[in-house]
Write an enzyme that holds these catalytic residues in place. Structure first.
Site, mmCIF file in Angstrom:
data_model
loop_
_atom_site.group_PDB
_atom_site.id
_atom_site.type_symbol
_atom_site.label_atom_id
_atom_site.label_comp_id
_atom_site.label_asym_id
_atom_site.label_seq_id
_atom_site.Cartn_x
_atom_site.Cartn_y
_atom_site.Cartn_z
ATOM 1 N N CYS B 86 0.826 -17.660 1.455
ATOM 2 C CA CYS B 86 1.955 -16.887 0.926
ATOM 3 C C CYS B 86 2.454 -17.510 -0.384
ATOM 4 O O CYS B 86 1.762 -17.446 -1.381
ATOM 5 C CB CYS B 86 3.048 -16.782 1.987
ATOM 6 S SG CYS B 86 4.239 -15.477 1.671
ATOM 7 N N HIS B 203 0.126 -15.201 7.397
ATOM 8 C CA HIS B 203 0.591 -16.516 7.837
ATOM 9 C C HIS B 203 -0.140 -16.957 9.111
ATOM 10 O O HIS B 203 0.341 -16.677 10.216
ATOM 11 C CB HIS B 203 2.091 -16.474 8.121
ATOM 12 C CG HIS B 203 2.934 -16.407 6.908
ATOM 13 N ND1 HIS B 203 3.490 -17.527 6.309
ATOM 14 C CD2 HIS B 203 3.325 -15.358 6.154
ATOM 15 C CE1 HIS B 203 4.188 -17.160 5.247
ATOM 16 N NE2 HIS B 203 4.117 -15.850 5.126
ATOM 17 N N GLU B 205 -0.125 -19.820 10.381
ATOM 18 C CA GLU B 205 0.734 -20.772 11.112
ATOM 19 C C GLU B 205 1.746 -20.055 11.995
ATOM 20 O O GLU B 205 2.373 -20.673 12.846
ATOM 21 C CB GLU B 205 1.420 -21.738 10.135
ATOM 22 C CG GLU B 205 2.665 -21.228 9.414
ATOM 23 C CD GLU B 205 2.374 -20.288 8.252
ATOM 24 O OE1 GLU B 205 1.267 -19.706 8.196
ATOM 25 O OE2 GLU B 205 3.272 -20.105 7.397
#
Lengths: 81, 229, 743
Positions: B86, B203, B205
């Site tokens: 990002c 994302h 994560e």
């Protein structure tokens, strides 16, 4: 010395902001509008002896930080030129 | 593998990346402070999501001048693994470590939702735990994720396999409706020519625990962990 | 050097007229003269005008707010600090509060909403807690009103623009559109943080001689008199007051969060408070007053954004992202190191004194010297007259023919008040910090607590239509609804915060609404054993003489012992039994059905709080025992809408086949009635008897009404048979369709 920097989306790059402004202008009745681009206007005070020195500095700043050449064009005006 | 997560002022997903790698994956991970130049001997550098320096001029434009970015550039030039998620992707583009740029979403608004991502190249250090054509369910959350690059460069990137991830629908097909931000060629993630620097808008994560909505992000981290030199 | 406070050359003369221009009543001005024993300086007049404004002093509400219960064995901090705190277990305290930013958001929606988020965040991390979740409650005018789209886009953009950039997830909220808010929108922002018990920070100054540090952004001219603006009715001039609106800088806020939490760990902070409404004035005077001390500041040392600010402007500025810290003497350098690391100002601007005076110096002169109590505790308190209005507002009856059931259901799903708010919450980061188990679009948000099995659940609610019919029952019902939503997720309600939005308290009928609202909040809070630990009052929500409907906004915090037991609103398996449990009989009073079809829904039914509490206990127990597959609160649109929503499972849509009312004789109220505290459950067939005893054993009405079916259709009582996919399309597209303008 005052330098005015204009940063605009590069020709051919999708400019969703410009497109949104253009379509709302048209819906307001400004049917004669086209090619709207939304960019940035940056005002700088540059310490320089001559206008051409200020120009050189401004160009470096644009290339280093103020504009991203992948997506943006820039031009600038030096006061007193 | 030793990981370093860079913390810029305005980084937001740094803690989440650290949590995913250290707590969920059980790997050795540490925060690297943007004002430091030392990378502390890490083997993979992660540039996290967020709004570094408020993203006030252009996303990532100011962060790339942080002291640590000199070391990151050198680390990448030496073949070290760098992943930018990002805002990290935006910083990598601004730092010219990855081709292209990221601009405002087609809708002009921030978008937070889970999307489908198709793996286009599985033979990279970042995707080796996947297969070409695999679909990943990953969240995106960004206001400026529309990927742009000059047409001829895009063509070359496609030929070289640098387009790693693409937005698709649930059936794995590309469509305008499945492209959440209007990215050119529905690009969600790209690598540099050497395939050691990787940037992506989704994302991973935020997709590492079933309770929080999915585990597909683990595949990215497992790929990297399995690529230790 | 003169020790007597002076007005400065060029400042206006201070007299009764000037006081009136500052919004002070003649009695209040005389009281000021009496307290300080002389004519106030111009600076002092400005300071009194903001500190004695309704917004800062709670002068009309204070005596009523004392009625609210604020104690339980779980309360770590009740009212009196920047926010309240509740023990949520495993050594954690949840610090939370909700606050209004109505007036600024109407004047400049983006910045008004953004700074509302910023302000409530500071109230939380001031307490030493890391903000982990935001919510908001928004009220706009009708969708057809010409300003609504602009205000909606601006407010949502501002909440996202600020919240997304500080890394705090926006996990829940509510949005309502009603013509009653055409000229006075409501923007209520909630934040919750977590802190280790025992590591909370305070806003009470201690230790005369301790230095006072200014940290964060420099001071500019923004928002001067914001607090007094929030204490006045709107008029046509309000829009011209634009320059008074503050501009937010979320990037600086993010740095401030990290720096303040890191500084707190040094142990060098004695007290800390954010500079919110009335900026430096309120933060400095409140910290000193709460500590029973005085404070002396040197205004020349305040970091300024532009040259030429007067002491009056410095003291009243509402520039954002600023905090005031009382440090332990000799440890200033430690704190400066932390703020330097985050590139923030940290400047000693004064010190704590023993003499209980609030003394401001500027260029060698004293510009204000006021007994500290006069600014806080001795501010006027009013017992304003309250009177029930003679005629209750009547809903107009304009219906010509009854709509068919299917048509009514489609119309309700297409109502912006019921339809999916995805267009709104898609613009908010709801997952940062990796705790969001259930985000927006659920009955309540659920957040796990890391390294613990526990979770918290959050819900914000309001019901102005019910409050307009009966301000007491409406408030009680709002608390019940918020608590019930939290319980549907499987969490036990343990704490409440509230934002009380009302009209002009100088009108007896508005004051009556307010008093009845507070009483309702009190009674419901007692019934659930969930104390009110923080809150905010917003009066003067009216434009050109038209007050908004009474709108108490209630946020409830729930605690779940085991996050893996949380329950969602969606049907899970074909074949499961669908049951309803309720505390009363539904009615069309204050319903969305009545509003859309223009009928008189009648009066609100009574609420039996013992039954409400029993319902919540049953829901929590059922979830803890793993007996409940899904639980969905019946809210706007009634049972039919709730059933449809329960079918919209994002993983795989399902259908439902149910029988309502007396067979073949179901009426509109059976389908669309509200207000009866009803929950739709789905239960594995084998558990139905156990679940029944869970509720019937508590004296509640429980009935199996049908079952979940694989065929994605909603079939009710043989009178309605609709495809779920089509209903969902209507529900999802209602707001985007209106924004596209293709009505």
């Amino acid at each position: 010395m005052q330098v005015k920097v204009f940063v605009t989306p590069r020709m051919g790059i999708l400019d969703p902001q410009g497109r949104a402004v253009e379509s709302s202008l048209q819906s307001l009745g400004f049917k004669n509008v086209s090619g709207v681009k939304v960019g940035k206007y940056i005002l700088l005070e540059v310490e320089a002896r001559t206008a051409s020195e200020a120009r050189d500095e401004a160009k470096k700043m644009c290339e280093a930080l103020l504009a991203n050449p992948v997506i943006e064009d820039y031009r600038f005006e030096v006061d007193g030129e | 593998m030793k990981w370093g997560v860079v913390r810029f002022p305005g980084s937001l997903d740094d803690g989440d990346a650290l949590y995913a790698i250290a707590e969920v994956m059980g790997q050795d991970a540490r925060i690297l402070w943007h004002k430091d130049e030392s990378l502390g001997g890490v083997e993979c550098i992660l540039l996290p999501g967020g709004f570094s320096y408020g993203d006030y001029l252009r996303t990532g434009a100011i962060a790339r001048f942080s002291p640590i970015m000199k070391s990151v550039a050198k680390f990448a030039a030496d073949g070290g693994l760098v992943i930018g998620i990002c805002n990290g992707f935006q910083i990598l583009c601004e730092a010219h470590l990855i081709p292209g740029a990221l601009t405002r979403n087609r809708s002009l608004s921030f978008i937070c939702e889970r999307v489908w991502i198709r793996v286009e190249n599985a033979s990279t250090p970042f995707t080796r735990a996947t297969k070409r054509g695999d679909l990943l369910r990953l969240p995106i959350k960004h206001g400026e994720g529309l990927y742009v690059a000059p047409e001829d460069e895009l063509r070359q990137m496609e030929e070289r396999g640098q387009v790693i991830l693409r937005y698709v629908d649930a059936d794995g097909r590309e469509s305008d409706a499945a492209n959440p931000n209007g990215s050119m060629r529905a690009i969600a993630g790209v690598a540099n020519q050497r395939f050691n620097v990787f940037g992506l808008m989704p994302h991973p994560e935020h997709a590492v625990e079933a309770m929080l909505g999915g585990v597909d992000g683990l595949k990215i981290f497992q790929s990297i962990a399995g690529s230790a030199r | 050097m003169s020790e007597r406070p002076v007005s400065l050359p060029g400042e206006p003369k201070v007299d009764l007229e000037q006081a009136r221009a500052h919004g002070l009543a003649p009695d209040e001005y005389r009281k000021i003269e009496q307290i300080i024993g002389r004519t106030p300086t111009y600076t002092e007049l400005g300071v009194f005008s903001v500190m004695w404004s309704e917004h800062c002093s709670y002068k009309s509400s204070r005596r009523h707010l004392r009625k609210l219960p604020s104690k339980s064995e779980l309360v770590v901090q009740g009212p009196g600090e920047n926010a309240g705190a509740i023990d949520v277990g495993d050594g954690w305290a949840a610090v939370f509060k909700i606050e209004s930013h109505n007036h600024p958001s109407f004047v400049e929606p983006y910045q008004g909403a953004a700074t509302g988020v910023g302000g409530i965040l500071r109230d939380i991390f001031t307490m030493g807690a890391r903000p982990v979740a935001s919510m908001n409650s928004l009220k706009f005018g009708s969708f057809e009103h010409p300003r609504t789209r602009y205000l909606l886009g601006g407010v949502v953009g501002g909440i996202g623009g600020y919240g997304n950039c500080v890394g705090v997830p926006t996990v829940a909220g509510e949005v309502m559109f009603d013509a009653a808010y055409n000229a006075n929108i409501l923007v209520n922002a909630f934040c919750l943080g977590l802190v280790r018990k025992g590591e909370m920070m305070s806003a009470k100054a201690r230790g005369p001689g301790n230095p006072v540090l200014y940290v964060g952004s420099a001071t500019g001219r923004d928002g001067i008199h914001g607090a007094s603006m929030a204490s006045a009715e709107f008029d046509k001039q309000s829009e011209a007051k634009r320059p008074a609106v503050q501009v937010g800088d979320p990037f600086t806020e993010k740095l401030l969060i990290e720096a303040c939490l890191e500084a707190g760990k040094t142990g060098a902070i004695v007290a800390i408070q954010d500079m919110g409404a009335a900026g430096l004035t309120s933060s400095s005077s409140e910290m000193a007053a709460h500590g029973g001390l005085g404070i002396e500041l040197d205004l020349d040392k305040v970091p300024l954004r532009e040259a030429g600010l007067t002491p009056y402007e410095i003291l009243l500025s509402e520039s954002q992202e600023r905090m005031l810290i009382v440090a332990e003497r000799g440890r200033e350098a430690e704190l400066k190191t932390v703020f330097d690391k985050w590139d923030l100002h940290a400047v000693v601007i004064g010190h704590v004194t023993e003499d209980k005076r609030w003394r401001m110096r500027w260029r060698g002169q004293i510009v204000a010297d006021i007994p500290i109590g006069a600014l806080a505790d001795d501010a006027p308190v009013y017992d304003r007259p309250a009177a029930e209005p003679k005629a209750q507002p009547q809903t107009k009856i304009s219906i010509t023919e009854k709509p068919g059931t299917a048509k009514a259901l489609r119309a309700l799903l297409d109502s912006p008040n019921i339809a999916s708010k995805k267009w709104v919450y898609r613009q908010y980061d709801s997952i940062v910090q990796s705790n969001t188990v259930l985000g927006p679009g659920s009955d309540a948000a659920v957040l796990r607590i890391k390294n613990s099995r526990r979770a918290i659940a959050l819900k914000v609610d309001s019901n102005p239509r019910a409050c307009a019919l009966d301000p007491y029952l409406g408030a009680v019902g709002t608390v019940c609804e918020a608590a019930r939503n939290v319980a549907c997720a499987g969490a036990r309600p343990v704490g409440i915060t509230n934002c009380l939005n009302y009209g002009n308290p100088e009108r007896p009928e508005v004051m009556w609404q307010f008093v009845r609202g507070v009483e309702g909040l009190r009674d419901a809070s007692i019934a659930f054993g969930a104390p009110v630990v923080s809150g905010n009052v917003s009066f003067y929500n009216e434009t050109e003489g038209h007050p908004i409907p009474p709108t108490p906004t209630i946020a409830v915090l729930g605690v779940m012992i085991d996050v893996s037991k949380h329950v969602t609103q969606f049907f899970k398996n074909a074949g499961d039994a669908i049951a309803i449990v309720r505390t009363a009989t539904p009615s069309l009073a204050a319903s969305e059905y009545a509003a859309i079809f223009g009928i008189d829904g009648g009066r609100l039914g009574a609420i039996d709080l013992a039954r409400e509490a029993a319902l919540i206990e049953g829901l929590v127990e059922g979830a803890e025992q793993g007996l409940i597959r899904s639980a969905h609160d019946v809210a706007e649109g009634g049972l039919a809408v709730a059933l449809a929503e329960a079918c919209f499972n994002p993983r795989a849509i399902l259908g439902a086949e149910v029988e309502l009312g007396r067979a073949g004789n179901a009426a509109a109220v059976d389908f669309f009635g509200e207000g009866a505290s009803t929950v739709v459950l789905s239960i594995a067939e084998r558990d139905a008897a156990r679940v029944e005893s869970l509720f019937a054993g508590r004296g509640l009405e429980f009935a199996v009404i049908g079952r979940v079916i694989a065929d994605p259709r909603l079939k009710i009582s043989g009178t309605l048979d609709e495809g779920i996919a089509e209903l969902q399309r209507i529900y999802e597209d209602a707001i985007p369709r209106r924004l596209r303008g293709s009505d």
